[in-house]
Design a protein around this motif. Structure first.
Motif, PDB file in Angstrom:
ATOM      1  N   SER A  43       0.827  -1.216   0.000  1.00 34.19           N
ATOM      2  CA  SER A  43       0.000   0.000   0.000  1.00 34.19           C
ATOM      3  C   SER A  43       0.856   1.259   0.000  1.00 34.19           C
ATOM      4  O   SER A  43       0.580   2.226  -0.718  1.00 34.19           O
ATOM      5  N   ALA A  44       1.924   1.247   0.803  1.00 37.18           N
ATOM      6  CA  ALA A  44       2.802   2.417   0.880  1.00 37.18           C
ATOM      7  C   ALA A  44       3.536   2.640  -0.436  1.00 37.18           C
ATOM      8  O   ALA A  44       3.676   3.781  -0.892  1.00 37.18           O
ATOM      9  N   PHE A  45       3.982   1.562  -1.069  1.00 36.42           N
ATOM     10  CA  PHE A  45       4.722   1.709  -2.321  1.00 36.42           C
ATOM     11  C   PHE A  45       3.794   2.144  -3.459  1.00 36.42           C
ATOM     12  O   PHE A  45       4.196   2.933  -4.328  1.00 36.42           O
ATOM     13  N   ALA A  46       2.567   1.654  -3.445  1.00 31.96           N
ATOM     14  CA  ALA A  46       1.584   2.087  -4.447  1.00 31.96           C
ATOM     15  C   ALA A  46       1.315   3.581  -4.311  1.00 31.96           C
ATOM     16  O   ALA A  46       1.259   4.314  -5.308  1.00 31.96           O
ATOM     17  N   ALA A  47       1.142   4.045  -3.077  1.00 36.85           N
ATOM     18  CA  ALA A  47       0.896   5.471  -2.840  1.00 36.85           C
ATOM     19  C   ALA A  47       2.099   6.294  -3.285  1.00 36.85           C
ATOM     20  O   ALA A  47       1.946   7.353  -3.917  1.00 36.85           O
ATOM     21  N   TYR A  48       3.297   5.827  -2.973  1.00 36.09           N
ATOM     22  CA  TYR A  48       4.515   6.535  -3.377  1.00 36.09           C
ATOM     23  C   TYR A  48       4.613   6.610  -4.898  1.00 36.09           C
ATOM     24  O   TYR A  48       5.069   7.613  -5.461  1.00 36.09           O
ATOM     25  N   SER A  49       4.189   5.549  -5.579  1.00 32.91           N
ATOM     26  CA  SER A  49       4.298   5.469  -7.033  1.00 32.91           C
ATOM     27  C   SER A  49       3.124   6.115  -7.756  1.00 32.91           C
ATOM     28  O   SER A  49       3.145   6.203  -8.988  1.00 32.91           O
ATOM     29  N   GLY A  50       2.105   6.535  -7.031  1.00 33.46           N
ATOM     30  CA  GLY A  50       0.965   7.182  -7.652  1.00 33.46           C
ATOM     31  C   GLY A  50       0.100   6.246  -8.472  1.00 33.46           C
ATOM     32  O   GLY A  50      -0.462   6.635  -9.498  1.00 33.46           O
ATOM     33  N   VAL A  51      -0.020   4.997  -8.024  1.00 31.57           N
ATOM     34  CA  VAL A  51      -0.842   4.006  -8.720  1.00 31.57           C
ATOM     35  C   VAL A  51      -1.865   3.426  -7.750  1.00 31.57           C
ATOM     36  O   VAL A  51      -1.810   3.668  -6.542  1.00 31.57           O
ATOM     37  N   LYS A  52      -2.784   2.623  -8.296  1.00 23.58           N
ATOM     38  CA  LYS A  52      -3.865   2.088  -7.467  1.00 23.58           C
ATOM     39  C   LYS A  52      -3.453   0.881  -6.645  1.00 23.58           C
ATOM     40  O   LYS A  52      -4.092   0.584  -5.623  1.00 23.58           O
ATOM     41  N   GLY A  53      -2.410   0.183  -7.085  1.00 31.55           N
ATOM     42  CA  GLY A  53      -2.034  -1.000  -6.320  1.00 31.55           C
ATOM     43  C   GLY A  53      -0.645  -1.489  -6.649  1.00 31.55           C
ATOM     44  O   GLY A  53      -0.053  -1.120  -7.671  1.00 31.55           O
ATOM     45  N   ALA A  54      -0.111  -2.329  -5.759  1.00 30.18           N
ATOM     46  CA  ALA A  54       1.217  -2.919  -5.938  1.00 30.18           C
ATOM     47  C   ALA A  54       1.168  -4.362  -5.456  1.00 30.18           C
ATOM     48  O   ALA A  54       0.483  -4.677  -4.479  1.00 30.18           O
ATOM     49  N   VAL A  55       1.915  -5.211  -6.144  1.00 26.80           N
ATOM     50  CA  VAL A  55       1.906  -6.647  -5.841  1.00 26.80           C
ATOM     51  C   VAL A  55       3.352  -7.093  -5.622  1.00 26.80           C
ATOM     52  O   VAL A  55       4.161  -7.079  -6.555  1.00 26.80           O
ATOM     53  N   GLY A  56       3.657  -7.473  -4.395  1.00 25.24           N
ATOM     54  CA  GLY A  56       5.003  -7.927  -4.076  1.00 25.24           C
ATOM     55  C   GLY A  56       5.257  -9.323  -4.600  1.00 25.24           C
ATOM     56  O   GLY A  56       4.398 -10.218  -4.485  1.00 25.24           O
ATOM     57  N   VAL A  57       6.447  -9.530  -5.187  1.00 23.95           N
ATOM     58  CA  VAL A  57       6.823 -10.836  -5.739  1.00 23.95           C
ATOM     59  C   VAL A  57       8.251 -11.167  -5.311  1.00 23.95           C
ATOM     60  O   VAL A  57       8.907 -10.386  -4.626  1.00 23.95           O
ATOM     61  N   GLY A  58       8.726 -12.316  -5.748  1.00 21.98           N
ATOM     62  CA  GLY A  58       9.994 -12.831  -5.241  1.00 21.98           C
ATOM     63  C   GLY A  58      11.224 -12.058  -5.648  1.00 21.98           C
ATOM     64  O   GLY A  58      12.201 -12.000  -4.901  1.00 21.98           O
ATOM     65  N   ASN A  59      11.209 -11.461  -6.832  1.00 24.23           N
ATOM     66  CA  ASN A  59      12.366 -10.729  -7.334  1.00 24.23           C
ATOM     67  C   ASN A  59      11.973  -9.922  -8.560  1.00 24.23           C
ATOM     68  O   ASN A  59      10.837 -10.029  -9.047  1.00 24.23           O
ATOM     69  N   GLY A  60      12.898  -9.138  -9.070  1.00 26.04           N
ATOM     70  CA  GLY A  60      12.602  -8.280 -10.204  1.00 26.04           C
ATOM     71  C   GLY A  60      12.377  -9.041 -11.495  1.00 26.04           C
ATOM     72  O   GLY A  60      11.588  -8.616 -12.352  1.00 26.04           O
ATOM     73  N   THR A  61      13.064 -10.170 -11.669  1.00 21.99           N
ATOM     74  CA  THR A  61      12.857 -10.987 -12.861  1.00 21.99           C
ATOM     75  C   THR A  61      11.445 -11.535 -12.895  1.00 21.99           C
ATOM     76  O   THR A  61      10.760 -11.500 -13.931  1.00 21.99           O
ATOM     77  N   ASP A  62      10.980 -12.051 -11.760  1.00 24.42           N
ATOM     78  CA  ASP A  62       9.606 -12.540 -11.677  1.00 24.42           C
ATOM     79  C   ASP A  62       8.605 -11.424 -11.933  1.00 24.42           C
ATOM     80  O   ASP A  62       7.531 -11.653 -12.509  1.00 24.42           O
ATOM     81  N   ALA A  63       8.925 -10.214 -11.487  1.00 25.34           N
ATOM     82  CA  ALA A  63       8.019  -9.085 -11.710  1.00 25.34           C
ATOM     83  C   ALA A  63       7.775  -8.900 -13.205  1.00 25.34           C
ATOM     84  O   ALA A  63       6.624  -8.763 -13.657  1.00 25.34           O
ATOM     85  N   LEU A  64       8.839  -8.911 -13.998  1.00 24.49           N
ATOM     86  CA  LEU A  64       8.700  -8.768 -15.446  1.00 24.49           C
ATOM     87  C   LEU A  64       7.945  -9.946 -16.053  1.00 24.49           C
ATOM     88  O   LEU A  64       7.033  -9.766 -16.878  1.00 24.49           O
ATOM     89  N   PHE A  65       8.322 -11.143 -15.658  1.00 26.16           N
ATOM     90  CA  PHE A  65       7.687 -12.346 -16.201  1.00 26.16           C
ATOM     91  C   PHE A  65       6.196 -12.384 -15.898  1.00 26.16           C
ATOM     92  O   PHE A  65       5.365 -12.612 -16.788  1.00 26.16           O
ATOM     93  N   GLN A  95      10.939 -16.585 -21.344  1.00 22.98           N
ATOM     94  CA  GLN A  95      10.286 -17.604 -20.526  1.00 22.98           C
ATOM     95  C   GLN A  95       8.772 -17.631 -20.711  1.00 22.98           C
ATOM     96  O   GLN A  95       8.128 -18.626 -20.375  1.00 22.98           O
ATOM     97  N   THR A  96       8.188 -16.574 -21.245  1.00 21.47           N
ATOM     98  CA  THR A  96       6.750 -16.627 -21.549  1.00 21.47           C
ATOM     99  C   THR A  96       6.464 -17.412 -22.823  1.00 21.47           C
ATOM    100  O   THR A  96       5.314 -17.760 -23.094  1.00 21.47           O
ATOM    101  N   GLY A  97       7.510 -17.648 -23.614  1.00 18.22           N
ATOM    102  CA  GLY A  97       7.331 -18.275 -24.915  1.00 18.22           C
ATOM    103  C   GLY A  97       7.290 -17.280 -26.050  1.00 18.22           C
ATOM    104  O   GLY A  97       7.313 -17.664 -27.227  1.00 18.22           O
ATOM    105  N   ALA A  98       7.226 -15.988 -25.714  1.00 19.31           N
ATOM    106  CA  ALA A  98       7.238 -14.939 -26.739  1.00 19.31           C
ATOM    107  C   ALA A  98       8.658 -14.741 -27.263  1.00 19.31           C
ATOM    108  O   ALA A  98       9.635 -15.170 -26.639  1.00 19.31           O
ATOM    109  N   ARG A  99       8.775 -14.070 -28.391  1.00 17.29           N
ATOM    110  CA  ARG A  99      10.081 -13.800 -28.973  1.00 17.29           C
ATOM    111  C   ARG A  99      10.558 -12.408 -28.577  1.00 17.29           C
ATOM    112  O   ARG A  99       9.849 -11.417 -28.814  1.00 17.29           O
ATOM    113  N   PRO A 100      11.746 -12.303 -27.983  1.00 17.00           N
ATOM    114  CA  PRO A 100      12.316 -10.974 -27.728  1.00 17.00           C
ATOM    115  C   PRO A 100      12.785 -10.338 -29.044  1.00 17.00           C
ATOM    116  O   PRO A 100      13.495 -10.963 -29.821  1.00 17.00           O
ATOM    117  N   VAL A 101      12.374  -9.113 -29.272  1.00 17.58           N
ATOM    118  CA  VAL A 101      12.827  -8.335 -30.427  1.00 17.58           C
ATOM    119  C   VAL A 101      13.658  -7.190 -29.870  1.00 17.58           C
ATOM    120  O   VAL A 101      13.171  -6.394 -29.057  1.00 17.58           O
TER     121      VAL A 101
END
Length: 372
Positions: A43-65, A95-101
């Protein structure tokens, strides 16, 4: 001991006593994964970022995935990003199966928007602009273009926590923003951690499901999911650090000013363009060393007790892991040229002006010796 390249221990010492107290409370409550401590930081990070919500995950790579998975991106799709980035950016796409361009960078080290536009195909579903070294990609022109072309913008904010442009925080520009809280980041945990921010209620719900085996309620699995959750001990440390982030960003800008003052008359290096605004938070202070002297300068500084680093020694298209993308050497000349020249100098909140002066003096001494 010399001059450290990064020093997260300075930040830990500031929060040490409060964090140790929180560890005791977490241990007594037995809520080590998820729970109210994580929710409070989200909640605090969402407010700091000016967005409606934030979801904590294991690491930054997982965040992108997980951000890409939440958009339904997978085999047959394409996602555009820049070749001079940490490999996790491209790994998450793969890792999603998509092709990086891949596309090249411009002279600010940031993704070249003109090349992005030229690479769009009917398969393009998203673009990941990387806010590299703490410098925000100016996305003002991107937003109407992305909407017109029905392409999602997923921001890679791993190196840019605290950055903003015209009062709008990094991560709040695209459909989602993805953060890493690796210990040496501007906002770093005491281990791994990551965050995805968004103002889309639908995506936030899906992200919460994806991070925890496909459901927000235990044993209720609504979609196929994964296991990537921010733990309470890390969330507690991050929540205690968050109020200091702007102060620490200002210190990093001050350090960048010192470097610019003491390095500006050295002809053999190129210093950053110097966006001295809230747009740049100097996760890294990166110079370019001319005429093939980078490795020799790095060794010289190490002998003098100054630790430096290279981010990154090879663009993604020249790494063995992504040779299958079949980009030849020379495909991205700007990134390739810079990779042989870039050198990151120490930047952390414990660095003093005298230490910056000493680093600059050693750089000057190196080039004087090499001209004799």
């Amino acid at each position: 001991m010399g001059i450290l390249f990064s020093a997260p221990q300075y930040e830990f010492n500031i929060i040490r006593e409060d964090w140790l107290q929180s560890v005791v409370q977490i241990a007594q409550n037995g809520m080590f994964v998820s729970g109210p401590v994580v929710s409070k930081f989200e909640s605090a990070f969402a407010a700091y970022s000016g967005v409606k919500g934030a979801v904590g995950v294991g690491n930054g790579t997982d965040a992108l995935f997980l951000a890409l998975k939440a958009l339904g991106i997978g085999p047959g799709d394409e996602v555009i990003t820049v070749t001079n980035t940490f490999i996790a950016t491209v790994g998450a796409i793969h890792q999603t199966g998509a092709r990086p361009v891949l596309v090249d960078c411009d002279d600010s080290y940031l993704i070249d928007f003109e090349q992005v536009k030229a690479c769009v195909t009917p398969r393009t579903k998203a673009v990941i602009p990387v806010h590299l070294y703490g410098q925000l990609v100016d996305l003002r022109e991107w937003l109407p273009w992305a909407e017109e072309n029905e392409i999602h913008i997923v921001e890679d904010c791993a190196q840019a926590a605290g950055a903003s442009l015209n009062g709008k925080a990094v991560g709040s520009w695209g459909i989602m923003g993805c953060f890493s809280f690796y210990p040496d980041k501007n906002l770093g945990a005491l281990g791994d951690g990551g965050m995805i921010v968004s103002s889309s209620p639908e995506l936030l719900t899906k992200l919460r499901q994806l991070r925890s085996h496909g459901g927000e309620v235990r044993y209720q699995h609504d979609i196929p999911g994964f296991n990537s959750r921010l733990d309470s001990l890390q969330a507690s440390a991050l929540h205690l650090k968050l109020p200091y982030l702007d102060e620490w960003s200002n210190k990093r800008r001050t350090i960048a000013d010192w470097y610019e003052t003491y390095l500006q008359d050295i002809e053999d290096i190129i210093i950053p363009n110097g966006l001295h605004s809230s747009r740049h938070v100097y996760h890294l202070y990166v110079i370019r060393v001319k005429n093939g002297h980078r490795e020799a300068l790095k060794k010289h500084l190490q002998k003098k007790g100054v630790l430096t680093a290279v981010q990154y020694p090879a663009p993604i298209h020249l790494t063995p892991a992504y040779s299958f993308l079949e980009y030849d050497a020379g495909s991205f000349p700007v990134a390739e040229a810079y990779a042989s020249e870039i050198l990151s100098l120490p930047v952390h909140i414990g660095l003093t002006e005298d230490e910056v002066l000493m680093i600059a003096s050693e750089i000057k001494a190196f080039f004087i010796l090499n001209k004799q």
